[in-house]
Design an enzyme around this catalytic site. Structure first.
Site, PDB file in Angstrom:
ATOM      1  N   ASP A  16      -3.936  -5.729  -4.543  1.00 28.18           N
ATOM      2  CA  ASP A  16      -4.636  -4.699  -3.758  1.00 28.18           C
ATOM      3  C   ASP A  16      -6.137  -4.980  -3.732  1.00 28.18           C
ATOM      4  O   ASP A  16      -6.801  -4.841  -2.704  1.00 28.18           O
ATOM      5  CB  ASP A  16      -4.363  -3.311  -4.361  1.00 28.18           C
ATOM      6  CG  ASP A  16      -4.538  -2.181  -3.356  1.00 28.18           C
ATOM      7  OD1 ASP A  16      -4.965  -2.457  -2.221  1.00 28.18           O
ATOM      8  OD2 ASP A  16      -4.250  -1.028  -3.711  1.00 28.18           O
ATOM      9  N   HIS A 209      -7.528   5.417  -5.020  1.00 23.45           N
ATOM     10  CA  HIS A 209      -8.705   4.644  -4.618  1.00 23.45           C
ATOM     11  C   HIS A 209      -9.927   5.536  -4.780  1.00 23.45           C
ATOM     12  O   HIS A 209      -9.850   6.747  -4.582  1.00 23.45           O
ATOM     13  CB  HIS A 209      -8.580   4.194  -3.153  1.00 23.45           C
ATOM     14  CG  HIS A 209      -7.692   2.996  -2.986  1.00 23.45           C
ATOM     15  ND1 HIS A 209      -8.181   1.736  -2.738  1.00 23.45           N
ATOM     16  CD2 HIS A 209      -6.348   2.867  -3.066  1.00 23.45           C
ATOM     17  CE1 HIS A 209      -7.169   0.888  -2.644  1.00 23.45           C
ATOM     18  NE2 HIS A 209      -6.038   1.544  -2.841  1.00 23.45           N
ATOM     19  N   CYS A 240     -10.970  -0.820   1.385  1.00 21.21           N
ATOM     20  CA  CYS A 240      -9.972  -0.074   2.134  1.00 21.21           C
ATOM     21  C   CYS A 240     -10.011  -0.615   3.551  1.00 21.21           C
ATOM     22  O   CYS A 240     -11.063  -0.589   4.182  1.00 21.21           O
ATOM     23  CB  CYS A 240     -10.285   1.418   2.091  1.00 21.21           C
ATOM     24  SG  CYS A 240      -9.180   2.380   3.122  1.00 21.21           S
TER      25      CYS A 240
END
Ligand code: ZN
Length: 305
Positions: A16, A209, A240
């Protein structure tokens, strides 16, 4: 909280975190990063996603990364799959755990995965049955559980209903993800109060997040609700895809500092993660957003005699 109370961090920096880096990170750097994380005491790491390299160039070397993973007893690696093709690659891989993703918003599901949430459930059901038959660990993340970049507010009824479906399917683990970093702690508490009684023994993991600086507060709210498994990325590396310039996952060192300070016990060494976060700034050429690796150690290190 009892002193023997434990927590687990799943390190998602290599997948991620690195996935949203603007420049390609080479395989050797990824493997050096993973090795440091394992040395720091991580026992579960999300390392690759089985996606089309044309869509996600950062994951084009997934095979090379898998071939170079440090093999240590008790360390499990997770590969992410978004469709049947990725699932087949994951099943043929040596990775111990497979995780797929459904989305609590149809627009986001369409944009991210090219299908509706209903179709995704059908697809995941097939994967889950195949994984169960092969006795492979198969988890599901419900992305955008707290908000969608296209539709805005996500109705918690929908998330609760999705959790129920995956509980009924008997997946190995369910994760709720605040994919775009919009959740606030009261929202986390309210959703968990509805989700946790439905789990029927299936482990729950939370994925936050820190896009709007509420990430660590959300971890706190989830910890108070009894959640003990969290995703985090060393240094808070990441971003993001729907918010250019945004910070990444909650920082591993920030979550560690808080949960350890609250009396919970984990396997990961805070000093080793701080060192790794500082090291990572070299290859990435940018400062890490997490806070604890920037501060001086506390309690202060004992002065040498
Ligand atoms: Zn994420």
């Amino acid at each position: 909280m009892a002193m023997q109370d434990t927590f687990e961090l799943v390190e998602v920096g290599p997948r991620d975190g690195l996935q949203s880096q603007p420049t390609l990170v080479d395989t050797a750097t990824k493997l050096a990063f993973i090795e440091r994380l394992v040395d720091a005491g991580h026992t579960r790491l999300e390392v690759v996603s089985f996606v089309n390299p044309k869509r996600v160039p950062q994951m084009a070397d997934a095979d090379e990364v898998m071939a170079g993973l440090p093999q240590r007893p008790g360390v499990n690696y997770i590969g992410l799959v978004l469709n049947q093709k990725g699932f087949e690659r994951a099943m043929a891989s040596p990775l111990q755990q497979i995780n797929s993703v459904d989305v609590a918003s149809d627009t986001f599901c369409q944009r991210n995965q090219g299908t509706t949430s209903a179709a995704m459930f059908e697809s995941i059901s097939l994967m889950a049955r195949e994984a169960q038959a092969a006795k492979r660990f198969f988890g599901v993340t419900i992305a955008a559980s707290f908000g969608c970049p296209f539709e805005g507010v996500v109705n918690p009824d929908r998330v609760v209903e999705m959790v129920q479906r995956y509980v009924d399917l008997g997946v190995s683990e369910i994760a709720l993800a605040d994919t775009i970093g919009v959740a606030v702690p009261s929202q986390v508490s309210a959703l968990l109060a509805r989700v946790m009684p439905r789990l029927n023994g299936i482990p729950l993991r939370l994925h936050f997040h820190n896009t709007r600086n509420t990430g660590i507060a959300n971890v706190y709210a989830a910890a108070l609700a009894g959640v003990r498994v969290f995703d985090a990325s060393c240094g808070g590396v990441g971003g993001c895809p729907f918010a250019p310039g945004a910070t990444g996952n909650v920082g591993t060192e920030d979550v560690l500092y808080m949960l350890q300070g609250m009396g919970l016990h984990g396997t990961v060494s805070l000093p080793a993660i701080i060192e790794t976060a500082r090291w990572l700034e070299g290859p990435l050429g940018s400062r890490m957003p997490a806070m604890v690796s920037r501060a001086s150690p506390f309690p202060p290190l004992a002065a040498s005699a």
